[in-house]
Design a protein around this motif. Structure first.
Motif, PDB file in Angstrom:
ATOM      1  N   SER A  51      -0.589   5.472 -24.795  1.00  0.00           N
ATOM      2  CA  SER A  51      -0.358   5.702 -23.361  1.00  0.00           C
ATOM      3  C   SER A  51       0.159   4.445 -22.678  1.00  0.00           C
ATOM      4  CB  SER A  51      -1.652   6.171 -22.678  1.00  0.00           C
ATOM      5  OG  SER A  51      -1.973   7.482 -23.088  1.00  0.00           O
ATOM      6  N   GLU A  52       0.896   4.661 -21.602  1.00  0.00           N
ATOM      7  CA  GLU A  52       1.440   3.549 -20.829  1.00  0.00           C
ATOM      8  C   GLU A  52       0.340   2.894 -19.996  1.00  0.00           C
ATOM      9  OE1 GLU A  52       5.986   5.228 -20.155  1.00  0.00           O
ATOM     10  OE2 GLU A  52       4.587   5.288 -18.495  1.00  0.00           O
ATOM     11  N   GLY A  53       0.673   1.737 -19.448  1.00  0.00           N
ATOM     12  CA  GLY A  53      -0.251   1.015 -18.588  1.00  0.00           C
ATOM     13  C   GLY A  53      -0.910  -0.123 -19.333  1.00  0.00           C
ATOM     14  N   GLY A  54      -1.499  -1.028 -18.585  1.00  0.00           N
ATOM     15  CA  GLY A  54      -2.190  -2.159 -19.177  1.00  0.00           C
ATOM     16  C   GLY A  54      -3.670  -1.885 -19.293  1.00  0.00           C
ATOM     17  N   PHE A  55      -4.269  -2.407 -20.359  1.00  0.00           N
ATOM     18  CA  PHE A  55      -5.705  -2.258 -20.525  1.00  0.00           C
ATOM     19  C   PHE A  55      -6.417  -3.009 -19.403  1.00  0.00           C
ATOM     20  CE2 PHE A  55      -9.801  -3.886 -21.864  1.00  0.00           C
ATOM     21  CZ  PHE A  55     -10.423  -2.728 -22.253  1.00  0.00           C
ATOM     22  N   GLN A  56      -7.452  -2.387 -18.861  1.00  0.00           N
ATOM     23  CA  GLN A  56      -8.271  -3.022 -17.823  1.00  0.00           C
ATOM     24  C   GLN A  56      -9.720  -2.887 -18.225  1.00  0.00           C
ATOM     25  OE1 GLN A  56      -7.305  -1.015 -14.200  1.00  0.00           O
ATOM     26  NE2 GLN A  56      -5.250  -1.843 -14.110  1.00  0.00           N
ATOM     27  N   TYR A  57     -10.417  -4.002 -18.273  1.00  0.00           N
ATOM     28  CA  TYR A  57     -11.834  -3.985 -18.642  1.00  0.00           C
ATOM     29  C   TYR A  57     -12.641  -3.429 -17.473  1.00  0.00           C
ATOM     30  CZ  TYR A  57     -16.121  -5.384 -20.893  1.00  0.00           C
ATOM     31  OH  TYR A  57     -17.343  -5.370 -21.501  1.00  0.00           O
ATOM     32  N   GLY A  58     -13.575  -2.528 -17.751  1.00  0.00           N
ATOM     33  CA  GLY A  58     -14.437  -1.984 -16.701  1.00  0.00           C
ATOM     34  C   GLY A  58     -13.711  -1.045 -15.765  1.00  0.00           C
ATOM     35  N   ASN A  59     -12.815  -0.238 -16.279  1.00  0.00           N
ATOM     36  CA  ASN A  59     -11.976   0.635 -15.459  1.00  0.00           C
ATOM     37  C   ASN A  59     -12.457   2.087 -15.467  1.00  0.00           C
ATOM     38  OD1 ASN A  59     -11.332   0.972 -18.161  1.00  0.00           O
ATOM     39  ND2 ASN A  59      -9.198   1.375 -17.777  1.00  0.00           N
ATOM     40  N   TYR A  60     -13.752   2.306 -15.303  1.00  0.00           N
ATOM     41  CA  TYR A  60     -14.307   3.657 -15.375  1.00  0.00           C
ATOM     42  C   TYR A  60     -13.667   4.614 -14.368  1.00  0.00           C
ATOM     43  CZ  TYR A  60     -17.956   1.758 -18.365  1.00  0.00           C
ATOM     44  OH  TYR A  60     -18.637   1.172 -19.382  1.00  0.00           O
ATOM     45  N   ARG A  61     -13.469   4.168 -13.144  1.00  0.00           N
ATOM     46  CA  ARG A  61     -12.867   5.065 -12.139  1.00  0.00           C
ATOM     47  C   ARG A  61     -11.431   5.424 -12.505  1.00  0.00           C
ATOM     48  NH1 ARG A  61     -16.273   6.380  -8.399  1.00  0.00           N
ATOM     49  NH2 ARG A  61     -17.713   4.824  -7.647  1.00  0.00           N
ATOM     50  N   LYS A  62     -10.689   4.471 -13.020  1.00  0.00           N
ATOM     51  CA  LYS A  62      -9.309   4.770 -13.417  1.00  0.00           C
ATOM     52  C   LYS A  62      -9.317   5.767 -14.569  1.00  0.00           C
ATOM     53  CE  LYS A  62      -4.795   2.821 -14.148  1.00  0.00           C
ATOM     54  NZ  LYS A  62      -4.176   2.682 -15.426  1.00  0.00           N
ATOM     55  N   GLU A  63     -10.249   5.605 -15.507  1.00  0.00           N
ATOM     56  CA  GLU A  63     -10.331   6.570 -16.606  1.00  0.00           C
ATOM     57  C   GLU A  63     -10.758   7.944 -16.103  1.00  0.00           C
ATOM     58  OE1 GLU A  63     -12.676   4.740 -19.697  1.00  0.00           O
ATOM     59  OE2 GLU A  63     -10.992   3.465 -20.279  1.00  0.00           O
ATOM     60  N   ALA A  64     -11.675   8.003 -15.145  1.00  0.00           N
ATOM     61  CA  ALA A  64     -12.052   9.294 -14.551  1.00  0.00           C
ATOM     62  C   ALA A  64     -10.853   9.918 -13.842  1.00  0.00           C
ATOM     63  CB  ALA A  64     -13.224   9.121 -13.593  1.00  0.00           C
ATOM     64  N   ASN A  65     -10.034   9.094 -13.201  1.00  0.00           N
ATOM     65  CA  ASN A  65      -8.831   9.607 -12.542  1.00  0.00           C
ATOM     66  C   ASN A  65      -7.786  10.052 -13.562  1.00  0.00           C
ATOM     67  OD1 ASN A  65      -9.882   9.307  -9.965  1.00  0.00           O
ATOM     68  ND2 ASN A  65      -9.101   7.232  -9.748  1.00  0.00           N
ATOM     69  N   ASP A  66      -7.666   9.331 -14.697  1.00  0.00           N
ATOM     70  CA  ASP A  66      -6.791   9.793 -15.778  1.00  0.00           C
ATOM     71  C   ASP A  66      -7.261  11.167 -16.257  1.00  0.00           C
ATOM     72  OD1 ASP A  66      -5.289   7.448 -15.749  1.00  0.00           O
ATOM     73  OD2 ASP A  66      -6.109   6.668 -17.630  1.00  0.00           O
ATOM     74  N   LEU A  67      -8.553  11.306 -16.422  1.00  0.00           N
ATOM     75  CA  LEU A  67      -9.126  12.579 -16.855  1.00  0.00           C
ATOM     76  C   LEU A  67      -8.826  13.678 -15.838  1.00  0.00           C
ATOM     77  CD1 LEU A  67     -10.710  14.131 -18.942  1.00  0.00           C
ATOM     78  CD2 LEU A  67     -12.814  13.189 -17.969  1.00  0.00           C
ATOM     79  N   CYS A  68      -8.868  13.337 -14.555  1.00  0.00           N
ATOM     80  CA  CYS A  68      -8.528  14.300 -13.506  1.00  0.00           C
ATOM     81  C   CYS A  68      -7.080  14.766 -13.657  1.00  0.00           C
ATOM     82  CB  CYS A  68      -8.754  13.676 -12.127  1.00  0.00           C
ATOM     83  SG  CYS A  68      -8.414  14.806 -10.769  1.00  0.00           S
ATOM     84  N   SER A  69      -6.176  13.845 -13.981  1.00  0.00           N
ATOM     85  CA  SER A  69      -4.768  14.209 -14.203  1.00  0.00           C
ATOM     86  C   SER A  69      -4.639  15.172 -15.377  1.00  0.00           C
ATOM     87  CB  SER A  69      -3.920  12.956 -14.459  1.00  0.00           C
ATOM     88  OG  SER A  69      -3.930  12.108 -13.337  1.00  0.00           O
ATOM     89  N   VAL A  70      -5.418  14.932 -16.438  1.00  0.00           N
ATOM     90  CA  VAL A  70      -5.386  15.799 -17.616  1.00  0.00           C
ATOM     91  C   VAL A  70      -5.940  17.180 -17.274  1.00  0.00           C
ATOM     92  CG1 VAL A  70      -6.349  16.126 -19.943  1.00  0.00           C
ATOM     93  CG2 VAL A  70      -5.454  13.881 -19.261  1.00  0.00           C
ATOM     94  N   VAL A  71      -7.080  17.220 -16.599  1.00  0.00           N
ATOM     95  CA  VAL A  71      -7.677  18.502 -16.203  1.00  0.00           C
ATOM     96  C   VAL A  71      -6.711  19.278 -15.305  1.00  0.00           C
ATOM     97  CG1 VAL A  71      -9.542  19.561 -14.860  1.00  0.00           C
ATOM     98  CG2 VAL A  71     -10.069  17.755 -16.515  1.00  0.00           C
ATOM     99  N   SER A  72      -6.118  18.605 -14.340  1.00  0.00           N
ATOM    100  CA  SER A  72      -5.161  19.266 -13.429  1.00  0.00           C
ATOM    101  C   SER A  72      -3.976  19.846 -14.192  1.00  0.00           C
ATOM    102  CB  SER A  72      -4.660  18.280 -12.374  1.00  0.00           C
ATOM    103  OG  SER A  72      -5.709  17.885 -11.537  1.00  0.00           O
TER     104      SER A  72
END
Length: 192
Positions: free
Chosen positions: A80-101
């Motif tokens: 996947s695109e983008g840079g790794f970010q340590y402690g990015n739980y909200r961004k991962e939850a938002n990625d998951l939201c994009s997948v669910v949508s």
């Protein structure tokens, strides 16, 4: 640590799917179809990808039982695109939201979100923010964080990252998994 690929794990082929997240980054995943509209979304953990044996094995088991499975890389991980970010739980939850949508728009019935390790925490956070998937499965999610950042990144990592401007997080074999840059690290230490 992500599980090693097991030699007995079947190679499970899936249809490659690209999904844009809210930041315009392409999330890369594999859809394993099983002649159904029910779908389980699988999320990987820290220093892992969609291709780890636990997700491959889960996708195979689900499709054998007649349920579609989708495994993907969070932004900044795997393909996947983008840079790794340590402690990015909200961004991962938002990625998951994009997948669910995306899959909801494709008329799939998302029956469960399954997360392994850090992915388990991401599915729990998602469930607390959005209330559209009723079954949430947390496999070996983090609960005792005593080892903290030192345990994940190594002793004296702060001195090294300040001096060099980056550190490379390596697996047990010494291969570089993540190139962590100082300014990105400092901006993402919280779950927000």
């Amino acid at each position: 640590m992500p599980p090693e690929k097991s030699p007995q794990s079947p190679v499970v082929c899936g249809q490659r799917v690209l999904i844009l997240n809210e930041h315009g980054e392409k999330l890369v995943g594999l859809l394993h179809e099983a002649c159904s509209k029910e779908l389980v979304i699988l999320c990987h953990g820290f220093r892992a990808t969609k291709d780890d044996s636990i997700l491959v094995d889960l996708a195979a088991a689900l499709t054998r039982e007649g349920t579609n499975a989708f495994r993907f890389d969070f932004a900044g991980n795997g393909e996947s695109e983008g840079g790794f970010q340590y402690g990015n739980y909200r961004k991962e939850a938002n990625d998951l939201c994009s997948v669910v949508s995306y899959f909801s728009e494709q008329k799939y019935d998302i029956i469960a979100l399954v997360g392994h390790s850090k992915g388990g925490n991401a599915v729990l956070l998602y469930a607390s923010m959005y209330h559209d998937v009723t079954a949430i499965v947390n496999i070996s999610g983090q609960f005792a964080l005593e080892q903290g950042i030192d345990g994940r990144l190594g002793k004296n990592f702060m001195q090294k990252i300040k001096k060099e401007g980056f550190i490379d997080v390596r697996n047990k074999r010494g291969a570089s998994l993540i190139h962590l840059i100082w300014h990105l690290f400092c901006g993402n230490l919280s779950t927000g």
